[in-house]
Design an enzyme around this catalytic site. Structure first.
Site, PDB file in Angstrom:
ATOM      1  N   GLN A   1       4.262   0.580   2.189  1.00 21.59           N
ATOM      2  CA  GLN A   1       4.380  -0.638   2.974  1.00 21.59           C
ATOM      3  C   GLN A   1       5.554  -1.448   2.418  1.00 21.59           C
ATOM      4  O   GLN A   1       5.601  -1.753   1.222  1.00 21.59           O
ATOM      5  CB  GLN A   1       3.098  -1.445   2.863  1.00 21.59           C
TER       6      GLN A   1
ATOM      7  N   ASP B   1       0.791  -1.235   0.000  1.00 26.25           N
ATOM      8  CA  ASP B   1       0.000   0.000   0.000  1.00 26.25           C
ATOM      9  C   ASP B   1       0.825   1.288   0.000  1.00 26.25           C
ATOM     10  O   ASP B   1       1.805   1.412   0.748  1.00 26.25           O
ATOM     11  CB  ASP B   1      -0.894   0.053   1.241  1.00 26.25           C
TER      12      ASP B   1
ATOM     13  N   ASP C   1      -6.367   1.732   8.948  1.00 29.42           N
ATOM     14  CA  ASP C   1      -6.101   2.623   7.816  1.00 29.42           C
ATOM     15  C   ASP C   1      -6.700   4.019   7.997  1.00 29.42           C
ATOM     16  O   ASP C   1      -7.553   4.457   7.219  1.00 29.42           O
ATOM     17  CB  ASP C   1      -6.612   2.009   6.506  1.00 29.42           C
TER      18      ASP C   1
ATOM     19  N   TYR D   1       1.261  -0.632   9.821  1.00 33.26           N
ATOM     20  CA  TYR D   1       0.289  -0.809   8.751  1.00 33.26           C
ATOM     21  C   TYR D   1      -0.108   0.537   8.142  1.00 33.26           C
ATOM     22  O   TYR D   1       0.442   1.583   8.466  1.00 33.26           O
ATOM     23  CB  TYR D   1      -0.922  -1.578   9.275  1.00 33.26           C
ATOM     24  N   SER D   2      -1.098   0.501   7.275  1.00 35.60           N
ATOM     25  CA  SER D   2      -1.395   1.663   6.432  1.00 35.60           C
ATOM     26  C   SER D   2      -1.927   2.859   7.205  1.00 35.60           C
ATOM     27  O   SER D   2      -2.556   2.719   8.261  1.00 35.60           O
ATOM     28  CB  SER D   2      -2.392   1.276   5.343  1.00 35.60           C
TER      29      SER D   2
END
Length: 473
Positions: free
Chosen positions: A61, A45, A174, A104-105
């Site tokens: 990522q 991502d 996210d 993470y995103s």
């Protein structure tokens, strides 16, 4: 900086240096010219997209130790024009208890000359019998601030699963932040315990203390998870983008395993809203987890992962070279004739060198990176063949992208066919890089993206009455 961070920095530096030495000795077949790729290993991502003091920032990522994935951290590129990018190294490592299994995103919010970076810290528990949907996973919302885009301050955990509504699974992630008036809003993707996808909205007065405000959901269940939600306006049109998992049956059986698309918002997304039908950003093979940002000159730019998670249908031949995946070329999102459209950022025009111009038909060999514009197509008569195996054509009321071979060692690496139903074809733009193709149909009303692995570098375009112009990049 703690000891874990120092060790990770050494390991990443060593791995990237080994990849450089390998490529210098053996060469590379499929490294892109225009598209961002990982220095080594795995990329997925796009994260934290923004422009600060004239400089574009793209985080990604990154799993440098394995071309097929692993624990995620954030790599970083910068650019002055979205064409030439400079790798800046890893900026965020999984080095805290609240993000130890992956940074993470997330996104970046720019205010007062600072970058406010929000992301999901992933934790997967091991001491127990977990399904990692309802149990065994932590999704923590984290903030880190940078004043220059180069150095980052300490991480601050803002929210944990207990701070989200109780009817949700462990899958909340996210964050994307925007501001209206004197209030900040954050949207996150979620999966309920009934396996229904939706988005959550939180609000804050100071960018640090957040409270749950409302949900965004469809009238009927639509997939089980809405990943990477993004809310923005373009030319007065309100758009909610989401990558939806769990769509099955009907037309979805002819699409990718997961979808990336958008809803138009009628009303306020905060209350009294109505969602349009879900429309795809891209109809090709390799497109997921897009994120957008607004440039300092007011354009809305979209970048996506040119890949697909959990895909068993096809693969990428670059795994053998020690790396996998890239980003789409940056696209401008705009509205014309009431339709949301996309086109390559205008900066690309300055990099083109004229090759040839013809009417109705064009044949060229030996070019690896180029842009072809076909305009004024008559009677829907259009067919293009790239490297003898990738075919773009209008047939039986459909625009199709398909490969002549689905062998996993061929140009397609296992890809077959994707299509969209469309009444008329008037124009097509084809952007070809060394191992990717992006196709913009009808001035960007429909877009098709795919990776491919050419051997012959050939092109044939047939389009009745159309003006065809090819430019090398």
């Amino acid at each position: 900086m703690n000891a874990l961070t120092r060790d990770l920095i050494k390991l990443v530096d060593m791995t990237e240096e080994m990849m450089k030495e390998k490529e210098q000795k053996e060469g590379v077949d499929y490294r892109e010219k225009l598209h961002l790729m990982p220095p080594v290993g795995w990329l997925n991502d796009p994260n934290g997209l923004c422009q600060l003091n004239g400089i574009y920032h793209t985080f990604f990522q990154y799993s440098p130790f394995n071309a097929e994935g692993g624990v995620k951290m954030w790599g970083h590129y910068t650019s002055k024009d979205m064409i030439d990018w400079e790798y800046q190294g890893v900026k965020l490592y999984p080095d805290q208890p609240f993000d130890c299994h992956g940074v993470y995103s997330g996104s970046t919010f720019i205010e007062d000359g600072k970058m406010y970076v929000y992301y999901t810290g992933n934790v997967k528990l091991e001491d127990g019998d977990f399904d990692y949907i309802n149990t065994g996973r932590e999704a923590n919302t984290v903030l880190v601030i940078s004043e220059d885009g180069k150095t980052f301050g300490p991480k601050k955990e803002l929210m944990r699963n207990v701070d989200y509504p109780s009817d949700l699974t462990c899958h909340v992630r996210d964050p994307k932040v925007w501001k209206e008036g004197d209030t900040y809003y954050m949207i996150q993707g979620a999966r309920t315990k009934e396996d229904v996808g939706q988005a959550l909205i939180f609000e804050s007065k100071d960018k640090i203390n957040w409270k749950f405000r409302s949900r965004v959901e469809s009238e009927k269940p639509f997939g089980y998870m809405w990943e990477c939600p993004d809310y923005f306006e373009v030319d007065g049109t309100k758009i909610l983008s989401a990558s939806v998992q769990g769509l099955e049956g009907g037309v979805w059986d002819d699409r990718n395993v997961y979808q990336s698309g958008y809803f138009l918002i009628n009303g306020s997304i905060l209350e009294d809203y109505k969602l349009s039908e879900y429309m795809l950003w891209d109809y090709g093979f390799d497109y997921y987890a897009p994120q957008s940002f607004e440039t300092e000159d007011g354009r809305r730019i979209h970048i996506s992962w040119m890949g697909m998670p959990d895909c068993e249908e096809y693969t990428n031949l670059t795994i053998a070279e020690g790396w996998q995946h890239c980003f789409t070329f940056p696209r401008e999102v705009f509205v014309e004739d009431g339709k949301v459209r996309q086109r390559p950022v205008r900066e690309l025009q300055k990099r083109k060198t004229f090759v040839d111009k013809s009417t109705g038909m064009l044949k060229k060999d030996g070019y690896k990176v180029y842009d072809v514009n076909i305009s004024g197509i008559q009677n829907n008569e259009f067919r293009t063949v790239i490297d003898e195996e990738l075919i773009l054509e209008y047939k039986n009321g459909r625009f199709e992208m398909h490969f002549t071979s689905q062998d996993k060692n061929s140009v397609s690496a296992g890809r077959g066919m994707r299509y969209v139903d469309v009444d008329k074809i008037s124009s097509v733009e084809i952007l070809v890089d060394k191992s990717s193709v992006e196709v913009f149909v009808n001035n960007g009303e429909y877009v098709f993206t795919t990776r491919f692995y050419p051997q012959k570098d050939s092109l044939t375009v047939e389009a009745a009455g159309a003006e065809i112009m090819m430019e090398e990049i």
